[in-house]
Design an enzyme around this catalytic site. Structure first.
Site, PDB file in Angstrom:
ATOM      1  N   HIS A 114      -3.412   7.586   6.392  1.00 37.13           N
ATOM      2  CA  HIS A 114      -3.423   6.371   5.582  1.00 37.13           C
ATOM      3  C   HIS A 114      -4.858   5.748   5.984  1.00 37.13           C
ATOM      4  O   HIS A 114      -5.790   5.273   4.950  1.00 37.13           O
ATOM      5  CB  HIS A 114      -2.644   5.353   6.211  1.00 37.13           C
ATOM      6  CG  HIS A 114      -2.585   4.114   5.269  1.00 37.13           C
ATOM      7  ND1 HIS A 114      -2.195   3.806   4.001  1.00 37.13           N
ATOM      8  CD2 HIS A 114      -2.335   2.853   5.851  1.00 37.13           C
ATOM      9  CE1 HIS A 114      -2.405   2.729   3.488  1.00 37.13           C
ATOM     10  NE2 HIS A 114      -2.423   1.853   4.784  1.00 37.13           N
ATOM     11  N   CYS A 158       0.762  -1.163  -0.027  1.00 37.89           N
ATOM     12  CA  CYS A 158       0.136   0.012   0.248  1.00 37.89           C
ATOM     13  C   CYS A 158       0.606   1.426   0.007  1.00 37.89           C
ATOM     14  O   CYS A 158       0.401   2.291  -0.255  1.00 37.89           O
ATOM     15  CB  CYS A 158      -0.766   0.092   1.175  1.00 37.89           C
ATOM     16  SG  CYS A 158      -1.887  -1.504   1.255  1.00 37.89           S
ATOM     17  N   HIS A 179      -9.878   1.468  -0.751  1.00 40.61           N
ATOM     18  CA  HIS A 179      -8.425   1.228  -0.591  1.00 40.61           C
ATOM     19  C   HIS A 179      -7.976   0.869  -1.825  1.00 40.61           C
ATOM     20  O   HIS A 179      -8.302  -0.313  -2.286  1.00 40.61           O
ATOM     21  CB  HIS A 179      -8.051   0.235   0.549  1.00 40.61           C
ATOM     22  CG  HIS A 179      -6.536   0.326   0.734  1.00 40.61           C
ATOM     23  ND1 HIS A 179      -5.622   0.901   0.142  1.00 40.61           N
ATOM     24  CD2 HIS A 179      -5.740  -0.226   2.010  1.00 40.61           C
ATOM     25  CE1 HIS A 179      -4.504   0.719   0.510  1.00 40.61           C
ATOM     26  NE2 HIS A 179      -4.409   0.020   1.824  1.00 40.61           N
TER      27      HIS A 179
END
Length: 398
Positions: free
Chosen positions: A293, A161, A327
């Site tokens: 995040h 990520c 995401h």
């Protein structure tokens, strides 16, 4: 060393097919997380996703000819990069120069075509598969290089990520070390059964729109996106050239605590934010806003909160835009870097969605309403599996 400036941006996600459309959704608190229309998976009807609102066939309209090995991941990247190149007004001649670098990121790559490749491999008379060459995470970068005839350094990042945040960082270092005059940086990922099944096995997919930093958060929603930024040294651009922001600092760390979690005391997130401040020459109280995040998983939101409390005497305003896009994995760092750039360029912040009650241990509350606000420095966090954590700091261009 001269300042590193953002001179072009391109973006496609579940909340818009352009940068302007994304900003409109952010200012109106419009989420793109809903039932998917194009994804083919047993979970399509069971879970919400941040799916781009265009079919693969429509995205392929940018291609002069149909090529079966070109994946949805590639096409999403093509869409975003074309907008960034047009926005920066880069000519074909400039793209062909050895001084133009392309640093991209992807975690899904061609895994969106796993079923096709599996069928070819198990055909009664195997004859090879056109999908084999497009299966790696670097295939989308090579596709972009070939499509746009990019002549400089080309590289691909796959650090989960944090992938495209690291691509941005690497591109900045190329500029600082005189290895490129401009760097095209970003990332792309598409929804794929392979990754959906993997995240489902980790039991961190939510059956409802995600709720970052909420005590009742249930997990993340997977999304897809492509996002690219054009970075150039200040001394190489014309006085009349458009500039969105300055890439002021960056930091990367790895706490190596667990394959998919960060440590309770948040060493990785804390250290990368601290390093970003150091490279930027800033103090913690210089940061006006954090694009967190904020995955809405049990581990991330608590440990990211712990890290912010460790670093800041007073935690700045923060929010998670994953409540809009889901995401987007390897693209997330670049997507959220562009949102941070928009924060600065338009002097505004976008709220977290679906928040109600803070985490009891930390008590932090994200921004919950759109605001016009004076911003000088914005931090963008991207934390990956294996503890690979990265932070970027963008500054208002003055």
């Amino acid at each position: 060393m001269g300042r590193i400036l953002v001179t072009g941006v391109g973006l496609i996600s579940s909340i818009g097919n352009t940068v302007a459309a994304n900003r409109k959704s952010l200012t109106e608190a419009h989420s793109g997380i809903e039932k998917a229309s194009f994804l083919q998976s047993r979970y399509t009807s069971l879970l919400p996703f941040g799916e781009i609102k265009q079919s693969t066939e429509v995205l392929a309209g940018l291609m002069p000819i149909t090529q079966p090995q070109v994946t949805r991941t590639d096409l999403i990247a093509l869409h975003a990069l074309k907008e960034a190149i047009d926005d920066a007004q880069l000519s074909e001649q400039e793209l062909r120069k050895h001084s133009t670098a392309l640093i991209s990121a992807s975690t899904v790559g061609g895994m969106c075509l796993t079923d096709h490749m599996y069928a070819d491999a198990n055909a009664p008379v195997p004859t090879g598969s056109p999908y084999l060459s497009s299966y790696s995470n670097s295939a989308s970068t090579l596709f972009l290089q070939s499509f746009f005839n990019i002549g400089g350094i080309v590289n691909t990042f796959n650090t989960a990520c944090s992938s495209s945040a690291n691509a941005i960082m690497y591109g900045a270092r190329l500029l600082q070390n005189g290895l490129a005059e401009r760097a095209i940086v970003g990332g792309t990922d598409s929804l794929a059964k392979f990754t959906i099944n993997g995240f489902n096995a980790l039991m961190i997919l939510s059956d409802a729109p995600c709720r970052p930093f909420d005590v009742a958060r249930k997990g993340l929603n997977l999304g897809e996106a492509g996002a690219f930024i054009i970075l150039e040294k200040e001394e190489n651009i014309a006085p009349s050239q458009k500039v969105y922001a300055e890439l002021k600092g960056y930091g990367n760390s790895n706490d190596a605590y667990h394959p998919s979690s960060t440590s309770e005391n948040a060493d990785g997130p804390f250290l990368c934010m601290q390093e970003a401040l150091q490279t930027a020459g800033l103090q913690p109280d210089d940061i006006d806003f954090i694009n967190a995040h904020g995955t809405a998983t049990e581990n991330n939101d608590e440990t990211e909160s712990v890290a912010m409390l460790r670093l800041f005497d007073k935690v700045p305003a923060f929010a998670s835009t994953k409540s809009y896009t889901g995401h987007t994995l390897g693209a997330a760092g670049a997507v959220e870097a562009i949102y941070s750039i928009l924060n600065l360029h338009h002097q505004e912040i976008y709220p977290s969605l679906n928040f109600e009650t803070p985490i009891e241990k930390t008590g932090l509350i994200p921004v919950q309403a759109y605001e016009k606000r004076s911003l000088h420095y914005v931090m963008s966090n991207s934390f990956g599996f294996g503890g690979n954590c990265s932070s970027l700091i963008f500054g208002q261009y003055r």
